[in-house]
Design a protein around this motif. Structure first.
Motif, short mmCIF file in Angstrom:
data_model
loop_
_atom_site.label_atom_id
_atom_site.label_comp_id
_atom_site.label_asym_id
_atom_site.label_seq_id
_atom_site.Cartn_x
_atom_site.Cartn_y
_atom_site.Cartn_z
N HIS A 74 0.83 -1.20 0.00
CA HIS A 74 0.00 0.00 0.00
C HIS A 74 0.87 1.26 0.00
N ARG A 75 2.04 1.18 0.65
CA ARG A 75 2.87 2.37 0.85
C ARG A 75 4.34 1.96 0.84
N ILE A 76 5.15 2.78 0.18
CA ILE A 76 6.61 2.63 0.24
C ILE A 76 7.15 3.99 0.67
N GLU A 77 7.96 3.97 1.72
CA GLU A 77 8.50 5.23 2.24
C GLU A 77 10.02 5.19 2.23
N LEU A 78 10.63 6.36 2.37
CA LEU A 78 12.08 6.46 2.41
C LEU A 78 12.47 7.72 3.14
N GLU A 79 13.75 7.80 3.50
CA GLU A 79 14.34 9.02 4.02
C GLU A 79 15.63 9.24 3.27
N ALA A 80 15.90 10.51 2.94
CA ALA A 80 17.14 10.86 2.26
C ALA A 80 17.65 12.19 2.83
N TYR A 81 18.95 12.36 2.83
CA TYR A 81 19.52 13.62 3.28
C TYR A 81 19.09 14.75 2.36
N GLY A 82 18.80 15.90 2.93
CA GLY A 82 18.37 17.06 2.16
C GLY A 82 19.41 17.53 1.15
N HIS A 83 20.69 17.24 1.39
CA HIS A 83 21.73 17.66 0.45
C HIS A 83 22.00 16.61 -0.63
N ASN A 84 21.26 15.52 -0.62
CA ASN A 84 21.43 14.47 -1.64
C ASN A 84 20.48 14.77 -2.81
N HIS A 85 20.81 15.83 -3.53
CA HIS A 85 19.92 16.34 -4.58
C HIS A 85 19.67 15.32 -5.69
N ARG A 86 20.69 14.55 -6.06
CA ARG A 86 20.52 13.54 -7.11
C ARG A 86 19.45 12.53 -6.71
N ALA A 87 19.54 12.00 -5.49
CA ALA A 87 18.57 11.00 -5.04
C ALA A 87 17.17 11.60 -4.93
N LEU A 88 17.07 12.79 -4.37
CA LEU A 88 15.75 13.42 -4.22
C LEU A 88 15.09 13.62 -5.58
N ARG A 89 15.88 14.00 -6.59
CA ARG A 89 15.35 14.18 -7.95
C ARG A 89 14.83 12.86 -8.50
N VAL A 90 15.59 11.79 -8.29
CA VAL A 90 15.17 10.46 -8.75
C VAL A 90 13.84 10.08 -8.10
N TYR A 91 13.75 10.24 -6.78
CA TYR A 91 12.55 9.83 -6.06
C TYR A 91 11.34 10.63 -6.53
N GLU A 92 11.52 11.93 -6.76
CA GLU A 92 10.41 12.75 -7.25
C GLU A 92 9.98 12.32 -8.65
N LYS A 93 10.97 12.01 -9.52
CA LYS A 93 10.65 11.56 -10.88
C LYS A 93 9.83 10.27 -10.85
N VAL A 94 10.15 9.38 -9.91
CA VAL A 94 9.44 8.11 -9.81
C VAL A 94 8.03 8.30 -9.24
N GLY A 95 7.83 9.38 -8.48
CA GLY A 95 6.49 9.66 -7.95
C GLY A 95 6.41 9.84 -6.44
N PHE A 96 7.53 9.68 -5.74
CA PHE A 96 7.52 9.87 -4.29
C PHE A 96 7.17 11.33 -3.97
N VAL A 97 6.43 11.51 -2.89
CA VAL A 97 5.97 12.82 -2.44
C VAL A 97 6.63 13.14 -1.10
#
Length: 185
Positions: free
Chosen positions: A128-151
């Protein structure tokens, strides 16, 4: 939920496959990459060759989590890992994490690998849900997660001290209905 079946998931650029003991040396090199350490932290204990072989050799035996090797489809080279873990049966949720080493970066491999395992989690495992945590300065990972659909659900401000500086931790999640809507597009 049965995580004991370890699938092979094939995309245009990547193949996600079960780990074997033979992956230990390359994963050890990836985990010790300075950029990986910067965004994931130092390993909590010394990564001896024996410990790495034991860890990666046992991933396929874990019934409560799914660890898959990310390989470059063009040449079969191991470039990282994707993991669904911390299974919560009541919430039908898992936590997601990934590590992509230097040879897998900036080529869309991490994005595709994330899509493949997230899709498997929702479409095959019934999450039902997949969650994650990433460092705020990890811009590459945050961009990937947003592209995939993570909110982004929230920011744990100055959650950790890294190299003498306080860093934020960004909490993100993706729900099954959001994934289904994205998949229909």
């Amino acid at each position: 939920m049965d995580f004991s079946v370890k699938p092979t998931l094939t995309g245009d650029r990547t193949v996600l496959r079960p780990f074997t003991e033979a992956d230990a040396q390359v994963m050890g090199e990836i985990i010790e990459d300075p950029e990986v350490i910067r965004f994931t932290g130092d390993p909590s204990h010394e990564l001896t060759p024996e410990r790495l072989r034991s860890w990666y050799g046992s991933r396929s035996d874990q019934p409560d989590r799914l660890d898959l090797a990310v390989t470059d489809r063009a040449n079969g080279e191991l470039v990282g890992e994707v993991v669904l873990y911390e299974w919560d049966p009541q919430a039908r949720s898992c936590t997601f994490r990934t590590i992509i080493g230097p040879k897998g970066r900036d080529r869309g491999l991490g994005t595709e690998a994330t899509r493949l395992i997230v899709g498997h989690g929702f479409d095959q495992l019934g999450l039902h849900r997949i969650e994650l945590e990433a460092y705020g300065h990890n811009h590459r990972a945050l961009r990937v997660y947003e592209k995939v659909g993570f909110v982004v659900e929230g920011v744990r401000r100055e959650a950790e001290s890294r190299d003498g500086e306080w860093v934020d931790s960004v909490v993100m999640a993706l729900l099954d209905r959001e994934w289904a809507a994205l998949s229909r597009r």
